[in-house]
Every structure is written in C-alpha cells, then in structure tokens.
Design a protein around this motif. Structure first.
Motif, PDB file in Angstrom:
ATOM      1  N   ILE A  95       0.571   3.862  -3.182  1.00  0.00           N
ATOM      2  CA  ILE A  95       0.015   5.189  -2.926  1.00  0.00           C
ATOM      3  C   ILE A  95       1.101   6.258  -3.026  1.00  0.00           C
ATOM      4  O   ILE A  95       0.853   7.371  -3.512  1.00  0.00           O
ATOM      5  CB  ILE A  95      -0.689   5.211  -1.555  1.00  0.00           C
ATOM      6  CG1 ILE A  95      -1.890   4.262  -1.590  1.00  0.00           C
ATOM      7  CG2 ILE A  95      -1.143   6.623  -1.207  1.00  0.00           C
ATOM      8  CD1 ILE A  95      -2.557   4.049  -0.252  1.00  0.00           C
ATOM      9  N   SER A 118      -2.401   3.021   6.585  1.00  0.00           N
ATOM     10  CA  SER A 118      -3.260   4.176   6.326  1.00  0.00           C
ATOM     11  C   SER A 118      -2.791   5.432   7.028  1.00  0.00           C
ATOM     12  O   SER A 118      -2.723   6.507   6.428  1.00  0.00           O
ATOM     13  CB  SER A 118      -4.702   3.859   6.726  1.00  0.00           C
ATOM     14  OG  SER A 118      -5.226   2.812   5.924  1.00  0.00           O
ATOM     15  N   LEU A 147      -7.420  10.410  -3.364  1.00  0.00           N
ATOM     16  CA  LEU A 147      -6.260  10.229  -4.242  1.00  0.00           C
ATOM     17  C   LEU A 147      -6.533   9.140  -5.270  1.00  0.00           C
ATOM     18  O   LEU A 147      -6.281   9.312  -6.473  1.00  0.00           O
ATOM     19  CB  LEU A 147      -5.030   9.868  -3.414  1.00  0.00           C
ATOM     20  CG  LEU A 147      -3.732   9.665  -4.212  1.00  0.00           C
ATOM     21  CD1 LEU A 147      -3.143  11.017  -4.597  1.00  0.00           C
ATOM     22  CD2 LEU A 147      -2.717   8.853  -3.413  1.00  0.00           C
ATOM     23  N   LEU A 148      -7.046   7.990  -4.810  1.00  0.00           N
ATOM     24  CA  LEU A 148      -7.278   6.869  -5.716  1.00  0.00           C
ATOM     25  C   LEU A 148      -8.431   7.135  -6.685  1.00  0.00           C
ATOM     26  O   LEU A 148      -8.441   6.604  -7.800  1.00  0.00           O
ATOM     27  CB  LEU A 148      -7.554   5.601  -4.905  1.00  0.00           C
ATOM     28  CG  LEU A 148      -6.392   5.103  -4.029  1.00  0.00           C
ATOM     29  CD1 LEU A 148      -6.792   3.843  -3.268  1.00  0.00           C
ATOM     30  CD2 LEU A 148      -5.143   4.845  -4.864  1.00  0.00           C
ATOM     31  N   THR A 155       1.018   9.453  -5.426  1.00  0.00           N
ATOM     32  CA  THR A 155       1.169  10.776  -4.808  1.00  0.00           C
ATOM     33  C   THR A 155       2.297  11.565  -5.460  1.00  0.00           C
ATOM     34  O   THR A 155       2.136  12.739  -5.835  1.00  0.00           O
ATOM     35  CB  THR A 155       1.440  10.632  -3.300  1.00  0.00           C
ATOM     36  OG1 THR A 155       0.345   9.944  -2.681  1.00  0.00           O
ATOM     37  CG2 THR A 155       1.623  11.998  -2.649  1.00  0.00           C
ATOM     38  N   ILE A 158       0.781   6.437   5.655  1.00  0.00           N
ATOM     39  CA  ILE A 158       0.927   6.842   4.266  1.00  0.00           C
ATOM     40  C   ILE A 158       0.882   8.356   4.126  1.00  0.00           C
ATOM     41  O   ILE A 158       1.277   8.912   3.099  1.00  0.00           O
ATOM     42  CB  ILE A 158      -0.175   6.190   3.384  1.00  0.00           C
ATOM     43  CG1 ILE A 158       0.162   6.351   1.897  1.00  0.00           C
ATOM     44  CG2 ILE A 158      -1.542   6.776   3.694  1.00  0.00           C
ATOM     45  CD1 ILE A 158       1.515   5.809   1.503  1.00  0.00           C
ATOM     46  N   VAL A 160      -6.373   9.054   1.117  1.00  0.00           N
ATOM     47  CA  VAL A 160      -6.190   7.889   0.255  1.00  0.00           C
ATOM     48  C   VAL A 160      -7.353   7.712  -0.709  1.00  0.00           C
ATOM     49  O   VAL A 160      -7.155   7.514  -1.921  1.00  0.00           O
ATOM     50  CB  VAL A 160      -5.974   6.623   1.102  1.00  0.00           C
ATOM     51  CG1 VAL A 160      -5.841   5.399   0.202  1.00  0.00           C
ATOM     52  CG2 VAL A 160      -4.724   6.765   1.975  1.00  0.00           C
ATOM     53  N   LEU A 217      -7.444   7.853   5.797  1.00  0.00           N
ATOM     54  CA  LEU A 217      -7.909   7.041   4.676  1.00  0.00           C
ATOM     55  C   LEU A 217      -9.025   7.767   3.932  1.00  0.00           C
ATOM     56  O   LEU A 217      -9.057   7.798   2.693  1.00  0.00           O
ATOM     57  CB  LEU A 217      -8.396   5.685   5.196  1.00  0.00           C
ATOM     58  CG  LEU A 217      -8.727   4.612   4.160  1.00  0.00           C
ATOM     59  CD1 LEU A 217      -7.467   4.137   3.453  1.00  0.00           C
ATOM     60  CD2 LEU A 217      -9.417   3.428   4.827  1.00  0.00           C
ATOM     61  N   LEU A 272       0.831  -1.204   0.000  1.00  0.00           N
ATOM     62  CA  LEU A 272       0.000   0.000   0.000  1.00  0.00           C
ATOM     63  C   LEU A 272       0.863   1.252   0.000  1.00  0.00           C
ATOM     64  O   LEU A 272       0.582   2.216  -0.732  1.00  0.00           O
ATOM     65  CB  LEU A 272      -0.929  -0.009   1.215  1.00  0.00           C
ATOM     66  CG  LEU A 272      -2.089  -1.005   1.164  1.00  0.00           C
ATOM     67  CD1 LEU A 272      -2.814  -1.045   2.505  1.00  0.00           C
ATOM     68  CD2 LEU A 272      -3.062  -0.653   0.046  1.00  0.00           C
ATOM     69  N   TRP A 273       1.916   1.261   0.816  1.00  0.00           N
ATOM     70  CA  TRP A 273       2.824   2.407   0.831  1.00  0.00           C
ATOM     71  C   TRP A 273       3.408   2.662  -0.556  1.00  0.00           C
ATOM     72  O   TRP A 273       3.434   3.787  -1.036  1.00  0.00           O
ATOM     73  CB  TRP A 273       3.954   2.168   1.817  1.00  0.00           C
ATOM     74  CG  TRP A 273       3.566   2.314   3.257  1.00  0.00           C
ATOM     75  CD1 TRP A 273       2.421   2.882   3.744  1.00  0.00           C
ATOM     76  CD2 TRP A 273       4.322   1.895   4.382  1.00  0.00           C
ATOM     77  NE1 TRP A 273       2.421   2.833   5.117  1.00  0.00           N
ATOM     78  CE2 TRP A 273       3.576   2.234   5.536  1.00  0.00           C
ATOM     79  CE3 TRP A 273       5.548   1.257   4.549  1.00  0.00           C
ATOM     80  CZ2 TRP A 273       4.023   1.966   6.822  1.00  0.00           C
ATOM     81  CZ3 TRP A 273       6.000   0.985   5.831  1.00  0.00           C
ATOM     82  CH2 TRP A 273       5.239   1.342   6.956  1.00  0.00           C
TER      83      TRP A 273
END
Length: 375
Positions: free
Chosen positions: A62, A199, A355-356, A66, A202, A352, A348, A58-59
């Motif tokens: 994302i 979460s 962003l997604l 980013t 990040i 996150v 999150l 995940l890091w």
C-alpha cells in the motif's frame, strides 16, 4: 510541483520515506510493546509471526501504491492527495484523520507520562509536557527539521533494539526457544490481527507524504514504498520474539517493555531504552503533527500567506494540548484496546479500499518517466 534541478541523495529517495513511515508507526503502543501485546501475542508465537508478515506485506504494497500515486499527481500533503484520489469526497479522510490524531497523540501523552514515572519517578504530567515541547520544537522549523529527526532517531532506535535483542538472548533466550518449541499451531485470529494492525498504521503512508518530495520517478516511489514495510516491522519483530518468553506476564501490562527491561537486570540499559521510547514518541508525534502543519501550509500558501515558524509551533502546541488532555482521562491500555480496532476499519474504508480501487487504474494511464541517475 516539480523539484526542478535539485539533486536528491539515494538515502532521501529510497530510505527516508521508510524511516518516516517507521516513525509514524512505532508510536506509543509499538515502542512500549503495548500494541504488540494487543495484536500479536493472542495468536501465539507462530501466529504472531504470521500476523507480522501479513502486516508488513500490506504496509509495503500500500505504501508503494500511495507513494507512486502521490508522485504521479504531484501531491505532498494528505489534503491534496485525497482531493486527487476521492475528488469531492476528500473531506471524509480529513474527519477520519482528525480522530486518528486525537487518539494517537493521547496515547503518546499517556506513554510519555508512564515512561517518566517508571524510569525516573516523575509525575506523569512532566513526561507529557516534555513530549509536547519536543514535538512543537521539531515541527516548528518545517520539513528539514522533521527529516533530520527521522534520520537520527532511526539510528538510535535500530541500535537500541539490536542491543535489547542481544541482551534478551543472553538472559532468557532459552525461554524464547522453549516457547516456540512447545507452541502448537497458530491461534485463530492471526490473519485478522495482522490486517487490523496494518490497516490503522498504514495511514503513515499518507502522513509522511511531505518527505516524498525527494522522489524523482515512479521507480523511486515504488522502491521506497516496498522497503517501508520491513523497515517499520523489524524492531517489532525483535521485540515480539523477546516478549514470547513472558507472554502471560506482559499480556496485560501497560508497559511490556518495562517488564522485560526489569528481567534483563541492567539499570543503565533500562534508562537508555526508556529514552529511546521517548525519542520514538517524539518522531511519531512530530510526523503526525507535521502532516497537519503541511496541510494548513498548503492552504495558506495558496492564499499567499506562508506558514512561519511561530505559526507552526503555535498550531502544534494547541493541537497537542487538546489531544493529550485525553491521556489524563483514559489509560494507555484502554485507549489502544477500545479505539484502535474501530479506527483500523474506518481507515480501511476511507483510504485503503479507495486507493486499491482507483489508484492502480490511474497509474496505468499516467505516462512513465525514465529512471534517473542515482545521486
């Protein structure tokens, strides 16, 4: 904002953002082992490893998005980044980040005080004040000073963790092997533990945006983001393997690292490790405070009033004094257990998920640059 004809080294483009991200992530709980005990040990040996892989992936993913979005939108501080991402709702992240900074700096202050007391028998306030002074001195001189701290402290940190792992294998490696051999299937909750830990950490991808000024292309941004996950998780992985030898004993310890170092039976290395933790707190705190300084500097620059060395130092000291007072009011374990999980889900939602949902579509529409030559 363009970097013009400035040439940036391979290290600055591909590794420095990952080192900076690791610096923000490692903080008080990771470096002392407290976060690892909180999020990974309850899932058992194998579950903890699976959770770490989840967090690392995940890091990486994302952070890559980013950094690519920041490069495409020419944003180098979190205020301008979220204005580009969220438009008029950018201030929502400002509020969440304020809570994040108060919480982590309070944790850092508590950890520094605990280290000073455990390693040198000093009053906790001495360690806390020393950390405040170190962070203020580091961030006062801006990007170059903070980047040097990330680079040199990273060398110290990886070296000390490697020595720690080797010593642990020689002292109680048989216990680690026995623990994994006897372990059953992963305990439930490993997936949520990995997601929760990833979460709230990040946010480091946004905190380190000032060092992404060295990225020269989207390829740079993606590569730098992808390597950030492994760079940040490697020390935690080594530490977790060592902790499994004494899972029950370190589960509730405020400083699991101190317990393991005592078991190693090397007073000299014990002191070196504690100094490394203090250095990790210094780089983590510097990253968080520098992000705020850069956010303020962006506003000041737009108003034609650049932020000088004295102003940066005073802002840092004021922020640190306020946040670290909480360290005297609450204990390290309580801060992590009660505050971090709630913060994880908040970040999150405000970082996150937007962003997604937004960044990939914007990146697909953005023009691509040719890959630059490696400096």
């Amino acid at each position: 904002m363009s970097d013009g004809a400035t040439r940036h080294s391979w290290f600055q483009r591909f590794l420095l953002p990952g080192f900076a991200f690791k610096a923000v992530v490692i903080g008080g709980g990771y470096a002392t082992g407290r976060e690892i005990a909180e999020f990974f040990l309850p899932a058992g040996p194998w579950g903890g490893l699976f959770a770490m892989v989840v967090a690392m992936l995940l890091w990486s993913g994302i952070a890559a998005i980013t950094f690519a979005f920041a490069h495409a939108t020419h944003t180098r501080d979190y205020r301008s980044f979220f204005k580009a991402l969220l438009g008029r709702a950018w201030f929502v992240f400002d509020l969440a980040y304020a809570v994040f900074v108060v919480l982590i700096l309070a944790v850092f202050g508590a950890a520094a005080g605990a280290i000073g007391a455990a390693a040198f028998g000093l009053p906790p306030l001495v360690g806390t004040v020393a950390l405040m002074a170190g962070i203020a001195a580091c961030v006062a001189f801006g990007n170059r000073s903070v980047e040097r701290a990330f680079a040199w402290i990273s060398i110290l940190l990886y070296g000390v963790y490697a020595i720690f792992f080797v010593l642990a294998l020689t002292r109680f490696g048989d216990r680690i092997a026995t623990t994994f051999a006897a372990a059953g299937p992963p305990e439930s909750g490993w997936l949520s533990g990995g997601i929760a830990y990833a979460s709230y950490n990040i946010i480091g991808a946004v905190v380190v945006l000032p060092v992404t000024r060295h990225l020269t292309s989207r390829r740079d941004a993606v590569v730098a983001g992808l390597v950030s996950g492994p760079l940040a998780m490697l020390p935690a992985l080594l530490f977790f393997l060592c902790m499994t030898a004494f899972s029950a004993e370190v589960a509730g310890a405020a400083l699991p690292s101190d317990y393991l170092l005592t078991r190693l039976g090397s007073p000299a290395f014990h002191i070196l490790f504690q100094l490394m933790i203090f250095a990790a707190l210094l780089e983590s705190g510097s990253g968080a405070v520098h992000a705020i300084n850069e956010r303020i500097a962006g506003v000041a620059h737009a108003a034609g009033r650049p932020l000088g060395v004295v102003a940066r130092a005073l802002i840092a000291l004021a922020l640190l004094a306020f946040c670290m007072l909480l360290a005297d009011r609450f204990g390290l374990v309580a801060l992590i257990a009660s505050g971090y999980r709630a913060l994880a889900w908040t970040l999150l939602a405000v970082f996150v998920v937007p962003l997604l949902l937004i960044a990939p579509a914007r990146l697909l529409k953005a023009p691509r640059e040719p890959a630059p030559e490696v400096a």
